[in-house]
Design an enzyme around this catalytic site. Structure first.
Site, PDB file in Angstrom:
ATOM      1  N   ARG A 180       0.807  -1.345  -0.110  1.00  0.00           N
ATOM      2  CA  ARG A 180       0.123   0.037   0.075  1.00  0.00           C
ATOM      3  C   ARG A 180       0.870   1.319   0.122  1.00  0.00           C
ATOM      4  NH1 ARG A 180      -3.924  -0.984   5.015  1.00  0.00           N
ATOM      5  NH2 ARG A 180      -4.270   1.148   4.522  1.00  0.00           N
ATOM      6  N   CYS A 239      -0.492   6.208   9.160  1.00  0.00           N
ATOM      7  CA  CYS A 239      -0.795   4.723   8.729  1.00  0.00           C
ATOM      8  C   CYS A 239      -2.068   5.085   7.737  1.00  0.00           C
ATOM      9  CB  CYS A 239      -1.317   3.694   9.757  1.00  0.00           C
ATOM     10  SG  CYS A 239      -2.674   4.381  10.751  1.00  0.00           S
TER      11      CYS A 239
END
Length: 283
Positions: A180, A239
């Site tokens: 990601r 995050c």
């Protein structure tokens, strides 16, 4: 901070359950891709007396972003209604061992709770040891008074993160999985591009966890160094939506190098902000 100042063992919790001034919180939260239902799991099996804390219920309801921190008065009212006071010993656990509990601990500490710790190994370790669990609807605790004192320095916003990246005044360390971060794997939130902020570095949270527990201090320090993080310089953790960033923050506390702040909006905010630069690594 020492491990005992951040975590409690299952043995300690079993010996202290039910004592005045102690409250246990089930802070379980799962990404949609995990295909788990935190509310249903709480009803099926929880540590006796545990209160469910849902980060998607105790949040800024006016924000379009996932589980942003609420205002201090709103937080105080909601957790007070759960029977949680700021002067209690608060023990948080989650159903993965170590995933969302650090975010819940960080939230309570950011609002002024004095003693908040994580159950080392979480519910999986508790159950593996054959310890008692409750099921079905939980009995409500008596309401309590939580005096919220918001620590704004613990929270980084979009403007602060942009400024830190531009000036290199702080390192932004991203806890998302490597795919990601690189932009090769999709985000779990539909319509959100993957990739990373210019100048940020990646330390996937899974790399510092073993059997549902943070690795030892030597291994943690090595992991940060391998990711290119200078622990003697300011760090902002990030995050996908501010949950696993708290795992990195907790690890930094454990090695005696607490972060400057946690980026509450994290990638969910950055990638949805018009004009915010997104870097995608070439294969």
């Amino acid at each position: 901070m020492s491990r005992a100042e951040i975590f409690v063992t299952t043995e300690w919790l079993a010996a202290n359950l039910g004592k005045p001034g102690l409250v246990v919180i089930d802070g379980s939260y799962y990404l949609s891709t995990m295909n788990r239902d935190a509310a249903a799991e709480y009803l099926a099996a929880r540590i006796p007396g545990a209160v469910r804390f849902d980060i998607d219920a105790v949040k800024d309801m006016a924000s379009p972003l996932p589980h942003m921190l609420p205002g201090a008065a709103d937080f105080a009212a909601k957790v007070g209604a759960m029977g949680i006071a700021d002067d209690m010993t608060i023990v948080v656990y989650d159903g993965m061992g170590l995933f969302s509990a650090p975010r819940v601990r960080w939230t309570f500490r950011t609002f002024g709770a004095r003693d908040v710790r994580i159950l080392d190994g979480g519910l999986p370790k508790w159950r593996a040891e054959g310890r008692k669990v409750d099921s079905g609807p939980a009995l409500a605790r008596a309401p309590a008074v939580f005096h919220a004192r918001f620590d704004a320095t613990a929270v980084a916003g979009l403007a602060e993160v942009k400024a830190a990246l531009d000036s290199k005044s702080a390192q932004v360390v991203d806890a998302r999985p490597a795919g990601r971060f690189a932009g090769s794997d999709p985000e779990p939130r539909p319509g959100l591009s993957s990739g990373h902020m210019p100048g940020s570095v990646n330390l996937p949270f899974a790399a510092i966890i073993e059997n549902g527990q943070l690795k030892n201090e030597t291994a943690l320090t090595a992991a940060f160094a391998a990711a290119g993080v200078d622990l003697d310089q300011p760090v902002i953790t990030s995050c996908g939506s501010g949950v696993s960033a708290a795992i990195l923050s907790t690890a930094m506390e454990l090695v005696g190098k607490p972060p400057k702040a946690l980026y509450d909006g994290s990638w969910a905010e950055w990638a949805s902000t018009p004009g915010a630069a997104i870097i995608i690594d070439k294969p």
